[in-house]
Design an enzyme around this catalytic site. Sequence first.
Site, short mmCIF file in Angstrom:
data_model
loop_
_atom_site.label_atom_id
_atom_site.label_comp_id
_atom_site.label_asym_id
_atom_site.label_seq_id
_atom_site.Cartn_x
_atom_site.Cartn_y
_atom_site.Cartn_z
CB THR A 79 -6.51 3.02 -1.02
OG1 THR A 79 -6.77 4.09 -0.76
CG2 THR A 79 -7.73 2.34 -0.48
CG HIS A 112 -4.33 1.91 4.10
ND1 HIS A 112 -3.87 2.18 5.37
CD2 HIS A 112 -4.01 3.14 3.52
CE1 HIS A 112 -3.42 3.18 5.62
NE2 HIS A 112 -3.60 4.05 4.57
#
EC number: 1.1.1.103
Length: 343
Positions: free
Chosen positions: A42, A45
């Site tokens: 994450t 990202h």
Amino acid sequence: MKIKALSKLKPEQGIWMNEVDMPELGHNDLLIKIKKTAICGTDVHIYNWDEWSQKTIPVPMVVGHEYVGEVVGIGQEVRGFQIGDRVSGEGHITCGHCRNCRGGRTHLCRNTIGVGVNRTGCFSEYLVIPAFNAFKIPDGISDDLASIFDPFGNAVHTALSFDLVGEDVLITGAGPIGIMAAAVAKHVGARHVVITDVNEYRLDLARKMGVTRAVNVAEQNLEDVMKELGMTEGFDVGLEMSGVPSAFSAMLKTMNHGGRIALLGIPPSSMAIDWNQVIFKGLVIKGIYGREMFETWYKMASLIQSGLDISPIITHHFKVDDFQKGFDIMRSGASGKVILDWQ
């Protein structure tokens, strides 16, 4: 007082080191001095500033949600913690008021707020979180392992969704969570655990963690591997960790009738599904989000205490000042878990 942090400061690619104010301790909170953090997919990202990040992440904000630290401050309403306790914490902060929260199904809270996603994260010298979200780390579990309890929890929650004893398990996606799920499956008594990917570095890592077979689907046919293992009826349990449509399609084709699938990977919303495979095989498909609070956490600690060794998944350590090297190696795909040391 100003403290060091890693933040998303601009709506573009990158993460930056900066100074932020010391977080304020509330009545129901703990103040945690961070020892180690781990970089999550994450966080990559968010670094890359992809479409999901642009829609989700407020800027500027301290990021990160995988950590271990020491309790250095306790809110006046908090019970059950002491100064000096070693803790990690659940990164999903829940409302406590919705039907699922009140029914004890906290991981299904419809108002979940993510640490380092919707509110200040742990990539900082200090973190404040609700005491409810903290988990005391038992003695004998290292700081390194404690710092990856969040993703380990994703693996445990997914893997233990179904009974695995004596079952043949297919895992699609050999990222760190997929590999840890494979190790859990073997530890609790699965028969054959087969993991698929196209990243040879991570398939090698899976082999080190004890999978039956790690299959590069760009070079090898899954059905051939099943024949070599003497499997005549298909996989009993599927754990989809990749979010790749072709991987899920291959899983559906190779599942046994009555098979059970847990989905953690996030596929594109446009993904087509061969519903004939689902319906005529009588497959059960379950979506997985986060960790069960706090049943998954107790299981994680117990698995390690009972001899499960996930330490090979940690492949790189960096001092926090070298965070850029950590993000670069994560983005390359040639790593397992990457840990940043804050002390």
